[in-house]
Design a protein around this motif. Structure first.
Motif, PDB file in Angstrom:
ATOM      1  N   GLY A  64       1.322   7.856  -8.430  1.00  0.00           N
ATOM      2  CA  GLY A  64       1.628   6.937  -7.332  1.00  0.00           C
ATOM      3  C   GLY A  64       2.107   5.567  -7.761  1.00  0.00           C
ATOM      4  N   SER A  65       2.651   5.465  -8.974  1.00  0.00           N
ATOM      5  CA  SER A  65       3.117   4.174  -9.488  1.00  0.00           C
ATOM      6  C   SER A  65       4.150   3.523  -8.547  1.00  0.00           C
ATOM      7  N   LEU A  66       5.209   4.279  -8.207  1.00  0.00           N
ATOM      8  CA  LEU A  66       6.273   3.714  -7.358  1.00  0.00           C
ATOM      9  C   LEU A  66       5.778   3.387  -5.957  1.00  0.00           C
ATOM     10  N   THR A  67       4.799   4.158  -5.488  1.00  0.00           N
ATOM     11  CA  THR A  67       4.259   3.924  -4.150  1.00  0.00           C
ATOM     12  C   THR A  67       3.662   2.521  -4.058  1.00  0.00           C
ATOM     13  N   ARG A  68       3.050   2.054  -5.172  1.00  0.00           N
ATOM     14  CA  ARG A  68       2.415   0.724  -5.177  1.00  0.00           C
ATOM     15  C   ARG A  68       3.429  -0.407  -5.033  1.00  0.00           C
ATOM     16  N   ILE A  69       4.683  -0.135  -5.422  1.00  0.00           N
ATOM     17  CA  ILE A  69       5.707  -1.184  -5.362  1.00  0.00           C
ATOM     18  C   ILE A  69       6.725  -0.900  -4.242  1.00  0.00           C
ATOM     19  N   THR A  70       6.392   0.072  -3.366  1.00  0.00           N
ATOM     20  CA  THR A  70       7.260   0.323  -2.205  1.00  0.00           C
ATOM     21  C   THR A  70       6.480   0.250  -0.889  1.00  0.00           C
ATOM     22  N   ARG A  71       5.164   0.572  -0.922  1.00  0.00           N
ATOM     23  CA  ARG A  71       4.371   0.512   0.326  1.00  0.00           C
ATOM     24  C   ARG A  71       3.326  -0.585   0.214  1.00  0.00           C
ATOM     25  N   PRO A  72       3.532  -1.663   0.964  1.00  0.00           N
ATOM     26  CA  PRO A  72       2.668  -2.837   0.802  1.00  0.00           C
ATOM     27  C   PRO A  72       1.227  -2.660   1.250  1.00  0.00           C
ATOM     28  N   GLN A  73       0.374  -3.450   0.672  1.00  0.00           N
ATOM     29  CA  GLN A  73      -1.000  -3.578   1.144  1.00  0.00           C
ATOM     30  C   GLN A  73      -1.406  -5.028   0.948  1.00  0.00           C
ATOM     31  N   GLY A  74      -1.863  -5.665   1.990  1.00  0.00           N
ATOM     32  CA  GLY A  74      -2.332  -7.053   1.877  1.00  0.00           C
ATOM     33  C   GLY A  74      -1.246  -8.064   2.163  1.00  0.00           C
ATOM     34  N   SER A  81      -8.124  -7.491  -6.743  1.00  0.00           N
ATOM     35  CA  SER A  81      -7.568  -6.208  -7.126  1.00  0.00           C
ATOM     36  C   SER A  81      -7.395  -5.363  -5.863  1.00  0.00           C
ATOM     37  N   ARG A  82      -6.153  -4.902  -5.601  1.00  0.00           N
ATOM     38  CA  ARG A  82      -5.879  -4.131  -4.400  1.00  0.00           C
ATOM     39  C   ARG A  82      -5.283  -2.784  -4.789  1.00  0.00           C
ATOM     40  N   ALA A  83      -5.032  -1.909  -3.787  1.00  0.00           N
ATOM     41  CA  ALA A  83      -4.477  -0.592  -4.108  1.00  0.00           C
ATOM     42  C   ALA A  83      -2.966  -0.657  -4.302  1.00  0.00           C
ATOM     43  N   ALA A  84      -2.327  -1.722  -3.809  1.00  0.00           N
ATOM     44  CA  ALA A  84      -0.874  -1.837  -3.948  1.00  0.00           C
ATOM     45  C   ALA A  84      -0.489  -3.305  -4.015  1.00  0.00           C
ATOM     46  N   TYR A  85       0.775  -3.564  -4.337  1.00  0.00           N
ATOM     47  CA  TYR A  85       1.283  -4.939  -4.305  1.00  0.00           C
ATOM     48  C   TYR A  85       1.459  -5.345  -2.839  1.00  0.00           C
ATOM     49  N   SER A  86       1.503  -6.669  -2.587  1.00  0.00           N
ATOM     50  CA  SER A  86       1.666  -7.158  -1.216  1.00  0.00           C
ATOM     51  C   SER A  86       3.125  -7.030  -0.773  1.00  0.00           C
ATOM     52  N   ARG A  87       3.340  -7.172   0.551  1.00  0.00           N
ATOM     53  CA  ARG A  87       4.693  -7.101   1.118  1.00  0.00           C
ATOM     54  C   ARG A  87       5.617  -8.123   0.426  1.00  0.00           C
ATOM     55  N   LEU A  88       5.088  -9.335   0.237  1.00  0.00           N
ATOM     56  CA  LEU A  88       5.882 -10.395  -0.396  1.00  0.00           C
ATOM     57  C   LEU A  88       6.216 -10.055  -1.844  1.00  0.00           C
ATOM     58  N   GLN A  89       5.215  -9.522  -2.582  1.00  0.00           N
ATOM     59  CA  GLN A  89       5.454  -9.158  -3.986  1.00  0.00           C
ATOM     60  C   GLN A  89       6.490  -8.041  -4.086  1.00  0.00           C
ATOM     61  N   ALA A 114      -2.807  -8.398  -8.832  1.00  0.00           N
ATOM     62  CA  ALA A 114      -2.065  -7.133  -8.872  1.00  0.00           C
ATOM     63  C   ALA A 114      -3.049  -5.998  -8.651  1.00  0.00           C
ATOM     64  N   PRO A 115      -2.550  -4.810  -8.278  1.00  0.00           N
ATOM     65  CA  PRO A 115      -3.459  -3.676  -8.153  1.00  0.00           C
ATOM     66  C   PRO A 115      -4.106  -3.347  -9.496  1.00  0.00           C
ATOM     67  N   GLY A 116      -5.256  -2.710  -9.475  1.00  0.00           N
ATOM     68  CA  GLY A 116      -5.952  -2.329 -10.713  1.00  0.00           C
ATOM     69  C   GLY A 116      -5.179  -1.259 -11.467  1.00  0.00           C
ATOM     70  N   PRO A 117      -5.744  -0.746 -12.584  1.00  0.00           N
ATOM     71  CA  PRO A 117      -5.033   0.257 -13.393  1.00  0.00           C
ATOM     72  C   PRO A 117      -4.694   1.515 -12.587  1.00  0.00           C
ATOM     73  N   LEU A 118      -3.614   2.187 -12.958  1.00  0.00           N
ATOM     74  CA  LEU A 118      -3.235   3.439 -12.289  1.00  0.00           C
ATOM     75  C   LEU A 118      -4.272   4.505 -12.607  1.00  0.00           C
ATOM     76  N   PRO A 119      -4.526   5.438 -11.669  1.00  0.00           N
ATOM     77  CA  PRO A 119      -5.508   6.490 -11.934  1.00  0.00           C
ATOM     78  C   PRO A 119      -5.123   7.291 -13.179  1.00  0.00           C
ATOM     79  N   GLY A 120      -6.093   7.552 -14.040  1.00  0.00           N
ATOM     80  CA  GLY A 120      -5.852   8.389 -15.222  1.00  0.00           C
ATOM     81  C   GLY A 120      -5.224   7.647 -16.384  1.00  0.00           C
TER      82      GLY A 120
END
Ligand code: HEM
Ligand code: HEM
Length: 162
Positions: free
Chosen positions: A152-162, A3-11, A76-82
């Motif tokens: 920050g939903s869109l941020t997870r699918i635009t700024r990679p992590q991992g 579980s990460r804070a965002a999707y990966s660059r490849l995803q 995939a990243p964990g649930p969105l905050p809230g």
């Protein structure tokens, strides 16, 4: 699965390339009914007479299979905050439905095209239209999350992590 804070660059790359190719396949469907008819009449097989719609769709199919493997490996990243358990469940099943439709649509198109079947062609049209409707709803929900809920939903699918 991790579980990460965002999707990966490849995803992220796969998400947007596939979304654009699906849109392109949708925009090139116009004369496919007639193309299938003349393919059946002429008895063409294999790559013979493949249209841009067919090539775009085949590319989507291959990329979606790769994407599913990457998803199994990277998670995939964990649930969105809230988000509530109900929202989490809706997201999980909404995404599963999108994956299913992304596999089924080009697969049925390929069967119609290669088995020369207008009946499967009609099924392909119906499932393809369902894919576009669910994808549109998905995009609207994503925009609502980003700009109304500001989670920050869109941020997870635009700024990679991992
Ligand atoms: C994500 C990929 C695809 C999408 C979104 C898509 C979407 C569509 C849509 C909406 C139609 C309806 C056209 C109409 O109403 O006139 C259509 C028709 C058709 N598509 Fe696709 N398609 C995809 C992939 C493919 C692939 C991979 C093939 C073949 C290898 C294919 C072959 C066909 C054929 C033969 C028709 C005509 C069906 C008929 O009129 O009976 N499509 N497609
Ligand atoms: C044909 C178009 C599209 C398809 C088929 C599609 C499909 C998907 C799928 C299956 C996921 C889940 C990823 C996973 O958990 O493995 C996803 C995530 C996501 N998509 Fe799309 N998508 C499309 C277009 C769009 C558009 C246009 C937007 C934005 C306006 C968008 C925003 C998002 C966001 C924000 C996520 C991440 C959700 C989260 O935080 O977990 N998508 N998409």
């Amino acid at each position: 699965m991790t579980s990460r804070a965002a999707y990966s660059r490849l995803q992220i790359a796969l998400h947007w390339v596939i979304a654009i190719l699906i849109l392109a396949a949708w925009l090139t469907h116009e004369n496919m009914g007639r193309a299938l008819e003349s393919r059946i009449k002429s008895g063409a097989t294999g790559f013979e007479g493949n249209t841009p719609h067919v090539w775009l769709g085949i590319t989507v199919f291959v990329l979606v299979l790769i994407r599913i493997v990457v998803r199994r490996v990277q998670g995939a990243p964990g649930p969105l905050p809230g988000s509530t358990p109900l929202m989490e469940m809706a997201a999980t099943w909404g995404h599963r439905l999108l994956y299913l439709l992304m596999v089924l649509t080009p697969a049925l198109g390929a069967v119609a095209w290669n088995a020369h079947s207008e009946t499967v062609g009609e099924l392909h049209e119906t499932v393809g239209s369902a894919l576009m409707l669910v994808a549109l709803a998905h995009a609207l929900v994503a925009i609502w999350h980003q700009y109304v809920k500001k989670d920050g939903s869109l941020t997870r699918i635009t700024r990679p992590q991992g």
